[in-house]
Design a protein around this motif. Sequence first.
Motif, short mmCIF file in Angstrom:
data_model
loop_
_atom_site.label_atom_id
_atom_site.label_comp_id
_atom_site.label_asym_id
_atom_site.label_seq_id
_atom_site.Cartn_x
_atom_site.Cartn_y
_atom_site.Cartn_z
N GLU A 133 0.82 -1.21 0.00
CA GLU A 133 0.00 0.00 0.00
C GLU A 133 0.86 1.26 0.00
N SER A 134 2.08 1.13 0.50
CA SER A 134 2.92 2.35 0.58
C SER A 134 3.82 2.49 -0.66
N LYS A 135 3.68 1.53 -1.61
CA LYS A 135 4.61 1.57 -2.76
C LYS A 135 3.88 1.70 -4.10
N LEU A 136 2.58 1.70 -4.03
CA LEU A 136 1.81 1.68 -5.29
C LEU A 136 2.08 2.93 -6.13
N ASP A 137 2.29 4.07 -5.46
CA ASP A 137 2.51 5.32 -6.21
C ASP A 137 3.81 5.28 -7.00
N GLY A 196 -7.86 2.95 -9.98
CA GLY A 196 -8.76 2.53 -11.06
C GLY A 196 -8.43 1.15 -11.60
N CYS A 197 -7.50 0.46 -10.91
CA CYS A 197 -7.07 -0.87 -11.40
C CYS A 197 -7.92 -1.97 -10.76
N ARG A 198 -7.83 -3.19 -11.37
CA ARG A 198 -8.49 -4.35 -10.78
C ARG A 198 -7.61 -4.87 -9.64
N ALA A 199 -8.20 -5.16 -8.51
CA ALA A 199 -7.40 -5.60 -7.35
C ALA A 199 -7.52 -7.11 -7.17
N ALA A 224 -4.41 -1.81 1.36
CA ALA A 224 -3.66 -2.18 0.14
C ALA A 224 -4.61 -2.36 -1.03
N VAL A 225 -5.73 -3.05 -0.79
CA VAL A 225 -6.70 -3.27 -1.88
C VAL A 225 -7.32 -1.93 -2.30
N ALA A 226 -7.63 -1.09 -1.30
CA ALA A 226 -8.23 0.23 -1.61
C ALA A 226 -7.25 1.08 -2.42
N ALA A 280 -8.60 -16.41 4.30
CA ALA A 280 -7.91 -15.10 4.42
C ALA A 280 -8.63 -14.04 3.58
N LEU A 281 -9.45 -14.52 2.62
CA LEU A 281 -10.17 -13.57 1.75
C LEU A 281 -11.55 -13.22 2.33
N GLU A 282 -11.89 -13.86 3.43
CA GLU A 282 -13.27 -13.77 3.93
C GLU A 282 -13.75 -12.32 4.09
N ASN A 283 -12.87 -11.45 4.59
CA ASN A 283 -13.35 -10.08 4.88
C ASN A 283 -13.06 -9.07 3.77
N ILE A 284 -12.63 -9.59 2.63
CA ILE A 284 -12.36 -8.63 1.54
C ILE A 284 -13.05 -9.03 0.23
N THR A 285 -14.00 -9.98 0.33
CA THR A 285 -14.67 -10.39 -0.93
C THR A 285 -15.50 -9.23 -1.52
N ASP A 286 -15.87 -8.27 -0.66
CA ASP A 286 -16.62 -7.10 -1.19
C ASP A 286 -15.69 -6.12 -1.91
N ASP A 287 -14.39 -6.29 -1.70
CA ASP A 287 -13.47 -5.26 -2.20
C ASP A 287 -12.64 -5.70 -3.40
#
Length: 304
Positions: A156-160, A191-194, A183-185, A206-213
């Motif tokens: 998340e701190s390196k995406l830029d 505007g990319c696919r995560a 990181a996903v946000a 491990a994906l349980e709480n991010i399936t909406d994202d």
Amino acid sequence: VTMSQNTYWQILRKELCINGTWNSSYNDVVNDWHESIKAMADGKLNVKPLITHKFPLSECNTAFKMMKNKTEFYNKYAGSRLNMKKKISPSVMCADFFDLKNCIRQFEESKIDMLHVDIMDGSFVPNYTLGTDFVKILKANTAIPLDIHLMVENPESKLDWFQLSPDDYVAVHCESTPHIHKAVAAVKNKGCRALAALNPGTPICALENITDDIDGGLVMTVDPGFAGQKLIPSALEKIKKLREYLDERGCDNIEIEVDGNVSFHNAALMNEMGANIFVSGTSGVFSKDGTIKENIAKLRGIIS
Ligand code: DX5
Ligand code: ZN
């Protein structure tokens, strides 16, 4: 519409698992799929008692009626997942860098879907590969969307640092940050696919709480860090489990990417298990047994 047994099964399960848990003995009964479906549709294989006590008969009848008209059944239940395109994403770290320009041109002529770019920081994985300048060079020389695989701590701190476009995919590892939502946000904000990536040892919950994202899950079929490794066999079952896990939660639009020893043989198995994005490296697109174009055509024939 053609579909694998696995897909048809998943769709029927989704229809019949309208409420209540799936009756495991039913799985045992319907093992030879097509014969069983034909027998069920012809009313010869009476599986109704096995499942009707779990589900209201009306709903079972709907499904059985649907099966009589496969086209209607497929069309109704195809959903985005069944129409989900099978995509090839060659792993550029496996390319011949002395011939990279020609390699990219062959990808363009073969109309591959995206270019898999492995980024490693020597900390999350014990290796370095491609970097931010390489991504810039790709962006300046080809329009093929990128499929950036971040094997770095705290992505998340390196995406830029990266030059990204809206049709790119970016995979962040669940194991690489305590703040996976951030990181996903951060990927979505570009505007990319995560994609959320899972090492072979990381459970799908491990994906349980991010399936909406997320837009997809990346199932690593080798421990990340190097090309040319051998498939970890348990990863095949994991692909199937993830497809089921997502479908049962109505997330049939979330894609599944597989990465690591996606050979022609393994790709067929991964396809059957429900993967739809195939990262292809030394044992696939860059296999010495054929040219890049031949290998892409061969892989495409296997997964479509
Ligand atoms: C490994 C990378 C993979 C790798 C694939 O950490 O994420 O993309 O390059 O190479 P093969 O297909 O040879 O396993
Ligand atoms: Zn990768």
